[in-house]
Design an enzyme around this catalytic site. Structure first.
Site, short mmCIF file in Angstrom:
data_model
loop_
_atom_site.label_atom_id
_atom_site.label_comp_id
_atom_site.label_asym_id
_atom_site.label_seq_id
_atom_site.Cartn_x
_atom_site.Cartn_y
_atom_site.Cartn_z
N HIS A 101 7.60 -4.96 7.93
CA HIS A 101 8.03 -3.72 7.66
C HIS A 101 8.83 -2.99 8.84
O HIS A 101 8.88 -3.71 9.85
CB HIS A 101 6.53 -2.95 8.04
CG HIS A 101 5.53 -3.21 6.78
ND1 HIS A 101 4.79 -4.21 6.86
CD2 HIS A 101 5.42 -2.56 5.49
CE1 HIS A 101 4.02 -4.18 5.75
NE2 HIS A 101 4.30 -2.97 4.85
N GLU A 133 1.46 10.17 6.66
CA GLU A 133 1.98 11.23 6.28
C GLU A 133 1.04 12.58 6.88
O GLU A 133 -0.15 12.25 6.68
CB GLU A 133 2.41 11.63 5.06
CG GLU A 133 3.78 10.90 4.24
CD GLU A 133 3.27 9.38 4.07
OE1 GLU A 133 1.99 9.19 3.60
OE2 GLU A 133 3.94 8.39 4.22
I1 8IG Z 1 -1.46 1.13 1.41
O1 8IG Z 1 -0.55 7.15 1.87
C1 8IG Z 1 -0.63 2.86 1.81
N1 8IG Z 1 0.40 2.68 2.65
N2 8IG Z 1 3.37 6.19 3.77
N3 8IG Z 1 1.37 6.62 2.92
C2 8IG Z 1 2.10 5.86 3.24
N4 8IG Z 1 2.10 4.44 3.30
C3 8IG Z 1 0.85 4.07 2.67
C4 8IG Z 1 -0.06 4.93 2.34
C5 8IG Z 1 0.17 6.24 2.42
N5 8IG Z 1 -1.09 4.19 1.76
#
Ligand code: 8IG
Length: 271
Positions: free
Chosen positions: A93, A192
C-alpha cells in the site's frame, strides 16, 4: 530500487524460474477480504506454484493483518485452452511509505511476465447505503487523491476508459446484479472523516479506499486491460453511525468469500 522497469524484468525472470511458467495471461491483485475468494479460484484449477513474494527481486514482506505475503500461480481452464493466472495475495500500500514504485512493482512484474489483462480487487468503504458489507461493485472510474503517480517524466498516459468497459460488460453479463461506482483513492492509513466522505461524494465518488488507482495507472501504462472490483466491506465513515474497524473488514470478506470466489472463477476465464 534502480530502474523500476529493469527490476520488474528481473522479477519476471525469477517468477518464470520458480513457477516453471514462461508466460502468464492474467494477473489478479487481491485486496482486503479477498483471500478466501482466491482459494476458491484455485479450486477451479490447479496451483502451478505458491511462494513468498519476497523471493522475487524488488518485493518486500506483507505488512497488513488479513493479507498474505504470497504469490500464487494458478492454471485454470478457459474457453480456448488453459490460462495461467498470476495472483498476488497481497499488495504493497501507498501508506507503507515504501514509495509508489514499490506499490506498482507487482503490476510491472506481471507486465514483464506477459500479462495483458488484470483484475484489481480491493476492500473499501461504500457511500451508497444500499451497499451492505459484502457487496461487490465494479469500478467504472477513479479519482486519485494521493497526489502521487507511478509515472515519472513527460509520460502523458491516457486514462480514458481506464477500467475497461468491455471487461465490465463481460462481468455484468455473468452477474447482472453487479453495480458500478467511482473509486476514490485516499492516501490512508487512517480512514476518512465524515466530512471527507461527504466531499468524496460531492466530487463524484461512490467508493473510498487506499489502493487500486495507482496500480491501475501503472497497468494502463503497461498496456493492460483492467477490471477493477471493489468489495464494500463497510459503509464509509458517517454514512452509518457505526465506527469503522479492520476486524469488520476481515469478517465481511470471510462472509462474502463464496460469492466473490464464484464471481472470480466465473469472470477470470472469460476476460
Ligand atoms: I476495507 O472506509 C476499507 N478500506 N479509505 N476507507 C478507506 N479505505 C478503506 C475503507 C474505508 N474500508
Amino acid at each position: 530500487m534502480s530502474d523500476p522497469y529493469s527490476s520488474a524484468s528481473d522479477a519476471a525472470a525469477k517468477l518464470a524460474e520458480i513457477t516453471g511458467v514462461q508466460s502468464h495471461d492474467t494477473a489478479l491483485v487481491l485486496g482486503s477480504g479477498w483471500l478466501p475468494a482466491a482459494d476458491r479460484l484455485a479450486e477451479a484449477g490447479s496451483v502451478n506454484a505458491e511462494f513468498e513474494r519476497a523471493e522475487l527481486p524488488g518485493f518486500s514482506d506483507a505488512a497488513v493483518a488479513g493479507h498474505s505475503g504470497k504469490i500464487r500461480s494458478i492454471r485454470i481452464p478457459g474457453p480456448s485452452g488453459d490460462l495461467n493466472v498470476l495472483a498476488f495475495l497481497a499488495r504493497t500500500h501507498y501508506y507503507e511509505g515504501k514509495g509508489v514504485e514499490a506499490v506498482v512493482h507487482p503490476i510491472r512484474t506481471a507486465a514483464q511476465a506477459g500479462v495483458r489483462k488484470i483484475v484489481i480487487t480491493n476492500g473499501c468503504g461504500g457511500l451508497n447505503p444500499a451497499w451492505s458489507p459484502g457487496t461487490p461493485v465494479l469500478i467504472s472510474d477513479h479519482i486519485n487523491l494521493t497526489g502521487a503517480s507511478p509515472l515519472v517524466g513527460a509520460n502523458f498516459v491516457d486514462l480514458t476508459d481506464l477500467y475497461s468497459s468491455r471487461l465490465r460488460s463481460i462481468a455484468r453479463d455473468l452477474d447482472p446484479s453487479l453495480d458500478e461506482g467511482v473509486y476514490v483513492q485516499f492516501p490512508g492509513p487512517h480512514y476518512e472523516t465524515p466530512a471527507e466522505v461527504r466531499m468524496a461524494g460531492i466530487i463524484g465518488g461512490d467508493l473510498v479506499g487506499m489502493s487500486t488507482a495507482l496500480e491501475a495507472i501503472a497497468a494502463r501504462e503497461a498496456g493492460m486491460e483492467i477490471l477493477g472490483i471493489s468489495l464494500v466491506t463497510n459503509l464509509a465513515a458517517g454514512i452509518s453511525d457505526q465506527p469503522l474497524s479492520h476486524q469488520e473488514v476481515i469478517d465481511a470478506g470471510r462472509a462474502a468469500a463464496t460469492r466473490m470466489g464464484d464471481l472470480l472463477a466465473k469472470i477470470v476465464p472469460q476476460l
